[in-house]
Write an enzyme that holds these catalytic residues in place. Structure first.
Site, mmCIF file in Angstrom:
data_model
loop_
_atom_site.group_PDB
_atom_site.id
_atom_site.type_symbol
_atom_site.label_atom_id
_atom_site.label_comp_id
_atom_site.label_asym_id
_atom_site.label_seq_id
_atom_site.Cartn_x
_atom_site.Cartn_y
_atom_site.Cartn_z
ATOM 1 C CB CYS B 89 -1.110 -0.069 1.101
ATOM 2 S SG CYS B 89 -1.955 -1.505 1.329
ATOM 3 C CB ALA B 90 3.943 1.987 0.464
#
Lengths: 150, 131
Positions: B89-90
């Protein structure tokens, strides 16, 4: 379940040396596929003539399963009509998800059957096929929305 | 479905457990694991550690040349080792490091040095198979 059922020699070979990899000059159909959860992305470019896939190439980045699946796909559909390629997509999709699927006469694509024992990896193998189907179904190469498996 | 009461009982047990620990000792152990893991993983040919800030938490993100993190995850799983893979999620950070995804092993109070050696050996096997 042995890892070698998933990473068969055909898969490993097509991952190390993907066939039909790169861009395709004068493509008249294309689609892009993303798997946002894992970061896989690929572009499939086609040269269609009279409803037949004269040439196909792909580029992008992904795991061994997604790269090998795309490479095997380009070999399998080159020369096929739009309808034949879409029918093959249906068969491969069954192969990836249905234990009762029949791999007869699928040739090298049968190597993908090991993926169904790894549910988390099915999308790796199917992304390129969904992307191809999107490119084949859209009449306008530049209006094709990106395919996402999420 | 977990009932609210079960949830509260479980949370209470977790808090009791955390409070029973010597936090300095846990931190020291985790940092020793990190040091050992950094040495063991850095020795693997083609492995690049992503993120080397001083005083970072006890985890290592890494990439292995020729082996996508998802293949690593599946192969390590087969050896009984659970890591996280993907972009966590980055995505902006992945862009910054110019990698599509990373593998990430994190260590906690219950991990051992032997487990880290097994992790390193498993990564070596994955590289031999895929790359």
């Amino acid at each position: 379940m042995e890892l070698t059922d998933l990473y068969r020699d055909v898969i490993l070979d097509h991952n190390r040396r993907p066939r039909n990899f790169g861009t395709l000059e004068q493509a008249n159909a294309l689609a892009e596929g993303f798997n946002p959860l894992c970061g896989d992305r690929l572009t499939v470019r086609l040269n269609l003539a009279d409803d037949r896939i004269e040439n196909i190439r792909f580029e992008g980045q992904g795991c061994a399963i997604s790269t090998a699946s795309a490479s095997l796909m380009t070999e399998a559909v080159k020369g096929k009509t739009r309808g034949e390629a879409l029918a093959l997509f249906d068969r491969v999709h069954r192969l990836l998800t249905d234990d009762a699927a029949d791999a007869e006469d699928l040739g090298k694509l049968a190597a993908l059957s090991g993926v169904r024992e790894y549910p988390a990896r099915v999308k790796c193998a199917s992304l390129c096929w969904h992307t191809l189907a999107s490119a084949l179904k859209s009449p306008d190469a530049h209006a094709v929305p990106a395919v996402s498996t999420e | 479905m977990i009932s609210r009461r079960e949830f509260m009982v479980g949370l209470g047990a977790a808090v009791d457990f955390m409070q029973s620990l010597d936090r300095d000792a846990v931190h020291a152990h985790e940092q020793e694991l990190l040091e050992h893991a950094t040495d063991a993983l850095s020795a693997i040919e083609g492995l690049r550690v992503i993120g080397t800030a001083p005083d970072k938490a006890s985890l290592i993100s890494f990439v292995v040349e020729g082996v996508h993190p998802h293949d690593l995850g599946t192969i390590l799983d087969g050896d009984g080792i659970a890591i996280r893979t993907g972009h966590h999620c980055a995505m902006p950070v992945m862009d910054f490091f110019e990698v599509p995804a990373t593998a990430r092993a994190s260590f906690a109070l219950y991990n051992t040095f032997d487990e880290i050696d097994r992790l390193a050996a498993s990564i070596g096997r994955a590289r031999a198979l895929i790359a």
